[in-house]
Design an enzyme around this catalytic site. Structure first.
Site, PDB file in Angstrom:
ATOM      1  N   GLY A 152       2.834  -4.452   8.908  1.00 31.96           N
ATOM      2  CA  GLY A 152       2.695  -2.936   9.108  1.00 31.96           C
ATOM      3  C   GLY A 152       1.689  -2.450   8.549  1.00 31.96           C
ATOM      4  O   GLY A 152       1.703  -1.011   8.163  1.00 31.96           O
ATOM      5  N   THR A 153       0.479  -2.734   8.592  1.00 31.22           N
ATOM      6  CA  THR A 153      -0.744  -2.209   8.301  1.00 31.22           C
ATOM      7  C   THR A 153      -1.590  -2.182   9.350  1.00 31.22           C
ATOM      8  O   THR A 153      -1.860  -3.224   9.767  1.00 31.22           O
ATOM      9  CB  THR A 153      -1.173  -2.646   6.694  1.00 31.22           C
ATOM     10  OG1 THR A 153      -2.530  -2.137   6.425  1.00 31.22           O
ATOM     11  CG2 THR A 153      -1.138  -4.169   6.885  1.00 31.22           C
ATOM     12  N   VAL A 196       3.507   3.958  -1.185  1.00 31.65           N
ATOM     13  CA  VAL A 196       4.032   4.548  -2.314  1.00 31.65           C
ATOM     14  C   VAL A 196       5.262   5.111  -2.522  1.00 31.65           C
ATOM     15  O   VAL A 196       5.772   5.858  -3.293  1.00 31.65           O
ATOM     16  CB  VAL A 196       3.044   5.911  -2.595  1.00 31.65           C
ATOM     17  CG1 VAL A 196       1.456   5.399  -2.673  1.00 31.65           C
ATOM     18  CG2 VAL A 196       3.088   6.946  -1.365  1.00 31.65           C
ATOM     19  N   HIS A 226      -1.572   1.478  -4.403  1.00 31.10           N
ATOM     20  CA  HIS A 226      -1.963   2.821  -4.191  1.00 31.10           C
ATOM     21  C   HIS A 226      -1.080   3.650  -5.013  1.00 31.10           C
ATOM     22  O   HIS A 226      -1.057   4.744  -4.524  1.00 31.10           O
ATOM     23  CB  HIS A 226      -1.891   3.159  -2.532  1.00 31.10           C
ATOM     24  CG  HIS A 226      -3.014   2.402  -1.875  1.00 31.10           C
ATOM     25  ND1 HIS A 226      -3.225   2.317  -0.388  1.00 31.10           N
ATOM     26  CD2 HIS A 226      -4.239   1.845  -2.325  1.00 31.10           C
ATOM     27  CE1 HIS A 226      -4.092   1.724   0.056  1.00 31.10           C
ATOM     28  NE2 HIS A 226      -4.741   1.479  -1.037  1.00 31.10           N
ATOM     29  N   GLN A 255       0.912  -1.180   0.106  1.00 31.28           N
ATOM     30  CA  GLN A 255       0.074  -0.027   0.063  1.00 31.28           C
ATOM     31  C   GLN A 255       0.848   1.302  -0.148  1.00 31.28           C
ATOM     32  O   GLN A 255       0.497   2.317   0.023  1.00 31.28           O
ATOM     33  CB  GLN A 255      -0.945  -0.113   1.251  1.00 31.28           C
ATOM     34  CG  GLN A 255      -1.684  -1.112   1.429  1.00 31.28           C
ATOM     35  CD  GLN A 255      -2.355  -1.330   2.776  1.00 31.28           C
ATOM     36  OE1 GLN A 255      -3.281  -0.673   3.116  1.00 31.28           O
ATOM     37  NE2 GLN A 255      -1.791  -2.025   3.324  1.00 31.28           N
ATOM     38  N   CYS A 274      -0.185  19.895 -18.453  1.00 30.19           N
ATOM     39  CA  CYS A 274      -0.040  18.694 -19.482  1.00 30.19           C
ATOM     40  C   CYS A 274       0.412  19.322 -20.785  1.00 30.19           C
ATOM     41  O   CYS A 274      -0.305  20.258 -21.218  1.00 30.19           O
ATOM     42  CB  CYS A 274      -1.167  17.868 -19.330  1.00 30.19           C
ATOM     43  SG  CYS A 274      -1.292  16.602 -20.818  1.00 30.19           S
ATOM     44  N   GLU A 291       1.355  -3.207  17.159  1.00 25.32           N
ATOM     45  CA  GLU A 291      -0.015  -2.813  17.995  1.00 25.32           C
ATOM     46  C   GLU A 291      -0.842  -3.843  17.428  1.00 25.32           C
ATOM     47  O   GLU A 291      -0.778  -4.319  16.415  1.00 25.32           O
ATOM     48  CB  GLU A 291      -0.209  -1.429  17.390  1.00 25.32           C
ATOM     49  CG  GLU A 291       0.621  -0.194  17.883  1.00 25.32           C
ATOM     50  CD  GLU A 291       0.932  -0.249  19.291  1.00 25.32           C
ATOM     51  OE1 GLU A 291       0.089  -0.306  20.208  1.00 25.32           O
ATOM     52  OE2 GLU A 291       2.176   0.186  19.694  1.00 25.32           O
ATOM     53  N   ALA A 297       8.636  -4.553  12.329  1.00 27.22           N
ATOM     54  CA  ALA A 297       8.959  -5.194  10.725  1.00 27.22           C
ATOM     55  C   ALA A 297      10.426  -5.720  10.735  1.00 27.22           C
ATOM     56  O   ALA A 297      11.071  -6.578  10.449  1.00 27.22           O
ATOM     57  CB  ALA A 297       8.420  -4.570   9.578  1.00 27.22           C
TER      58      ALA A 297
HETATM   59  P1  OAD Z   1      -1.529   3.048   8.732  1.00 22.34           P
HETATM   60  O1  OAD Z   1      -0.806   4.182   8.911  1.00 22.34           O
HETATM   61  O2  OAD Z   1      -2.825   3.031   8.870  1.00 22.34           O
HETATM   62  O3  OAD Z   1      -0.967   1.785   9.838  1.00 22.34           O
HETATM   63  C1  OAD Z   1       0.315   1.753  10.088  1.00 22.34           C
HETATM   64  C2  OAD Z   1       0.493   0.388  10.961  1.00 22.34           C
HETATM   65  O4  OAD Z   1       1.893   0.181  11.164  1.00 22.34           O
HETATM   66  C3  OAD Z   1       0.068   0.608  12.286  1.00 22.34           C
HETATM   67  O5  OAD Z   1      -0.725  -0.651  12.576  1.00 22.34           O
HETATM   68  C4  OAD Z   1       1.247   0.579  13.320  1.00 22.34           C
HETATM   69  O6  OAD Z   1       0.890  -0.069  14.354  1.00 22.34           O
HETATM   70  C5  OAD Z   1       2.086  -0.330  12.396  1.00 22.34           C
HETATM   71  N1  OAD Z   1       3.565  -0.047  12.818  1.00 22.34           N
HETATM   72  C6  OAD Z   1       4.125   1.043  12.870  1.00 22.34           C
HETATM   73  N2  OAD Z   1       5.512   1.230  13.203  1.00 22.34           N
HETATM   74  C7  OAD Z   1       5.825  -0.220  12.969  1.00 22.34           C
HETATM   75  C8  OAD Z   1       6.980  -1.055  12.588  1.00 22.34           C
HETATM   76  N3  OAD Z   1       8.219  -0.663  12.884  1.00 22.34           N
HETATM   77  N4  OAD Z   1       6.697  -2.453  12.082  1.00 22.34           N
HETATM   78  C9  OAD Z   1       5.610  -2.933  12.012  1.00 22.34           C
HETATM   79  N5  OAD Z   1       4.490  -2.263  11.915  1.00 22.34           N
HETATM   80  C10 OAD Z   1       4.763  -0.946  12.393  1.00 22.34           C
HETATM   81  O7  OAD Z   1      -0.881   2.596   7.479  1.00 22.34           O
HETATM   82  P2  OAD Z   1      -1.775   1.628   6.302  1.00 22.34           P
HETATM   83  O8  OAD Z   1      -2.375   0.455   6.936  1.00 22.34           O
HETATM   84  O9  OAD Z   1      -0.582   1.254   5.334  1.00 22.34           O
HETATM   85  O10 OAD Z   1      -3.860   5.200   1.564  1.00 22.34           O
HETATM   86  O11 OAD Z   1      -2.608   2.826   5.702  1.00 22.34           O
HETATM   87  C11 OAD Z   1      -3.441   2.078   4.573  1.00 22.34           C
HETATM   88  C12 OAD Z   1      -3.521   3.290   3.678  1.00 22.34           C
HETATM   89  O12 OAD Z   1      -4.148   4.385   4.455  1.00 22.34           O
HETATM   90  C13 OAD Z   1      -2.407   3.984   3.126  1.00 22.34           C
HETATM   91  O13 OAD Z   1      -1.849   3.323   1.937  1.00 22.34           O
HETATM   92  C14 OAD Z   1      -2.830   5.317   2.509  1.00 22.34           C
HETATM   93  C15 OAD Z   1      -3.630   5.690   3.867  1.00 22.34           C
HETATM   94  O14 OAD Z   1      -4.515   6.694   4.089  1.00 22.34           O
HETATM   95  C16 OAD Z   1      -3.356   6.083   0.582  1.00 22.34           C
HETATM   96  O15 OAD Z   1      -2.818   6.857   0.535  1.00 22.34           O
HETATM   97  C17 OAD Z   1      -4.560   5.870  -0.572  1.00 22.34           C
END
Ligand code: OAD
Length: 253
Positions: free
Chosen positions: A200-201, A112, A132, A110, A160, A228, A243
């Site tokens: 990490g999501t 970028v 994404h 997810q 453009c 978390e 991670a």
């Molecule tokens: P989030 O910011 O929602 O979640 C990040 C996750 O990473 C959380 O659950 C943290 O606990 C975890 N985290 C933090 N540090 C970490 C580490 N060192 N190792 C592993 N995990 C860790 O991010 P996403 O789930 O990627 O969309 O968010 C999804 C989408 O929401 C993104 O792609 C973006 C955003 O709006 C768009 O831009 C379209």
């Protein structure tokens, strides 16, 4: 730590693995997550900025210059960031799996930021599936044509050369559809895998968060690596940790 050994065994046996990464995989590289707090990257983006304003087509149409400058700022912050041991472990795993021909490791992200590619995951879009988009790329809002000019330091929205439309970053905003081809590849990888790793999501944003359920519904084992608790409800093995610390322990390459 018991689950680390169990998951290592699962990884060793799996034929088709689907890895889904989110912002947390890049936190130890110093890139802010969207939600929650990270020791290495500090406050999350959406705790400081309004996603409706900065990550929606309505926000861009209302204030294009402000949105453009925010992405230019993020690019500047991200440009010197380096992959961490989690990115490297996944990239090495993909290479080893490909060489052995014994395992398929699909990587859906997810993120970028391009750090999986920087770590060596094959830049072929089907080896790192950026559902994404990619913050380093731009395209025209009017005709969709990729905009290939260097935009470093440009603080006003470029136009453009073909149609005069406004140029926007090639990231998926809230309310927008994902690229159909990439999404189909991602769904197929989740549908066909016997092991799904969610790394990490926060599992809050769909449709990405649904891939885990899809894998589970087809009998895959589901592993989550996150310091978390998250919204996911179908996890077989939860590994609470960062991670960059956990992945090198799970993957011996
Ligand atoms: P989030 O910011 O929602 O979640 C990040 C996750 O990473 C959380 O659950 C943290 O606990 C975890 N985290 C933090 N540090 C970490 C580490 N060192 N190792 C592993 N995990 C860790 O991010 P996403 O789930 O990627 O969309 O968010 C999804 C989408 O929401 C993104 O792609 C973006 C955003 O709006 C768009 O831009 C379209």
């Amino acid at each position: 730590m018991e689950s680390i050994e169990e998951v290592k065994t699962l990884i060793g046996k799996a034929k088709r693995v689907c890895v889904l990464t989110g912002a947390g995989v890049s936190a130890e590289s110093g890139i802010a997550t969207f939600r929650g707090y990270s020791e290495e990257a500090g406050e999350s983006l959406w705790s400081q900025y309004d996603p409706q304003q900065l990550a929606s087509i309505e926000g861009f149409l209302r204030e294009p210059e402000m949105v453009w400058r925010w992405y230019q700022w993020r690019r500047q912050v991200n440009q010197d960031k380096q992959p961490n041991p989690a990115h490297t472990a996944i990239a090495n795993w993909q290479k080893a799996a490909k060489n052995s021909g014994q395992q398929e490791v699909s990587l859906i992200t997810q993120n970028v930021d391009g750090l999986h590619q920087k770590a060596g995951s094959d830049p072929d879009q089907f080896s790192v599936i950026e559902i994404h988009g990619n913050i380093w790329q731009n395209h025209c809002l009017g005709c969709d044509k990729p905009y290939l000019e260097d935009v470093t330091g440009i603080q006003t929205v470029p136009t453009c050369q073909s149609c005069g439309g406004q140029i926007r970053p090639s990231v998926v905003w809230f309310g927008e559809a994902l690229d159909e081809t990439k999404w189909q590849v991602a769904e197929t990888a989740a549908y066909c895998c016997d092991l799904f790793l969610s790394i990490g999501t926060s599992s809050q944003v769909y449709p990405a968060a649904g891939l885990m359920m899809l894998a589970k519904s087809q009998g895959a084992k589901v592993v989550e690596v996150n310091p978390e608790p998250t919204q996911s409800r179908v996890v077989d093995y939860q590994i609470r940790g960062k991670a960059g610390e956990i992945l090198p322990k799970l993957i011996d390459y």
